[in-house]
Design an enzyme around this catalytic site. Sequence first.
Site, PDB file in Angstrom:
ATOM      1  N   CYS A 118     115.520   8.751  70.797  1.00 54.32           N
ATOM      2  CA  CYS A 118     115.895   7.183  70.904  1.00 54.32           C
ATOM      3  C   CYS A 118     115.564   6.479  69.656  1.00 54.32           C
ATOM      4  CB  CYS A 118     115.066   6.765  72.162  1.00 54.32           C
ATOM      5  SG  CYS A 118     113.313   6.864  71.984  1.00 54.32           S
ATOM      6  N   GLU A 166     112.409   1.286  78.292  1.00 50.03           N
ATOM      7  CA  GLU A 166     112.515   2.038  76.899  1.00 50.03           C
ATOM      8  C   GLU A 166     113.842   2.416  76.745  1.00 50.03           C
ATOM      9  OE1 GLU A 166     110.093   1.831  74.937  1.00 50.03           O
ATOM     10  OE2 GLU A 166     108.324   1.522  76.200  1.00 50.03           O
TER      11      GLU A 166
END
Length: 478
Positions: free
Chosen positions: A259, A225
């Site tokens: 993110c 990720e």
Amino acid sequence: MTTAVQAISDTDISAQDLRDLLDAQRLAYSANPMASAAERKARLKRLKAMVLEHRDALMDAMIKDFSARSRHEMQLAEILSLVEMVDYLSGQVARWMRPEKRRLALHLQPGKAQVFYQPLGVVGIMVPFNYPLLLALGPLATALAAGNHAMIKMPEATPHTSTLMADLIAKCFDPALITVVNGGPSVAASFSALPFDHLMFTGAGSVGKHVMRAAAENLTPVTLELGGKSPVIIGADFPIEAAAERLCYSKSVNAGQTCVAPDYIFIPREKVEAFKQAYKQAFQRFYPKVSDNPDVTAVISERHQQRIMSWVSAAKAQGACVEPASDEQVNDGTRRMVPLLVTQVDRTMTLMQEEIFGPVLPLLPYDSLDEAIEYINAGDRPLALYYFGFNKACQQKILSHTHSGGVVFNETMLHVAVDDLPFGGVGASGMGHYHGKEGFITFSKPKAVLFKPKFNGMSFLYPPYGGFIDRILGFLIR
């Protein structure tokens, strides 16, 4: 339980110590390789209880690590999100565990085909600093729902939180089921080199490459990720004031250290000035002051703050125009920052090449949707892409002509909170998923199973060939 901060250094734990922890977990897993739904739910319940009982201590630790962090944001983005995820997993795990019936071709009859979801074993989880609670325990919850044991490497950038997490997990769980590892970069390198049954890393792409390289030595499957530059396109039909307000909120959450935070925005050329003014008004309404404001989160470290400002300074030297969202000078001794709006940027600037991960927002004027799409597609595939606009044809074009980990229309970041949606990147923004049913599958082995009865239907297809067998094959093929 101790709350003293232990120094997180490269000498905290050796590579052999890490291997011993892994071996102990493997041994414990082999004693119960298929935990029942009741056992998995009990583990999830204990995890939830741990977080709720110690949420104030966890928030206090994160505030110390960040120098300033909004309790409201922590409760919303970390604690509530985690509790909702655990409740969702608990409600689904028994159904997900059931073998799935699959189709069996006529020539393989009689029989029964199914997929049996088996735990992988021991999962390694490497955690970033930006959401140290959610990004440690969210993947852990999914791994537990799939029946695995887990080792967690906490970030060295959050020593108070990482130390407390190790204490809490040790108090609430058998280390043969879950254990927390702390340490610096060399510990992280040794951790990623362990022969886990699956390794999950959340963090920067530059580090993810090293993690994947180390995992490859053991043929360990990885979920990465990562992040990248998540773009926003504001359509001509969307009210500019509403767009500015929503984007100001999402970019301000956790000081932009998310993110999937908006990284740069395409704005209709004639609306750039109106957007800037609306953004500044929204920010000053949300945060009348920055200094000593408990609603404002700070940048994690001075090193990260210097990195952000060096990119801004370099862009300014290359001709960019930088405007703060307010005129306030922050002087409270924290790393809180007034957001910066940057215009007149181009792709050659570091600010437009690297993920910003902070309260800086480049604004790009555009004249057509095709122009914006072409710019986005020329770069790495982002973790998220956001479009503000109600035109269905434009929305469909975004879906069909761009690649990204996820897409949100008329909002940002909220798809991460939808427990039933997979979350993950594509290309440089990552690989694999760990939310929803897809996350359960990530941490499971979907094992193909075929049951055949006593009667052997295949005997009709045994040699010698020709005649009757050829007629059967001809019938099946037709």
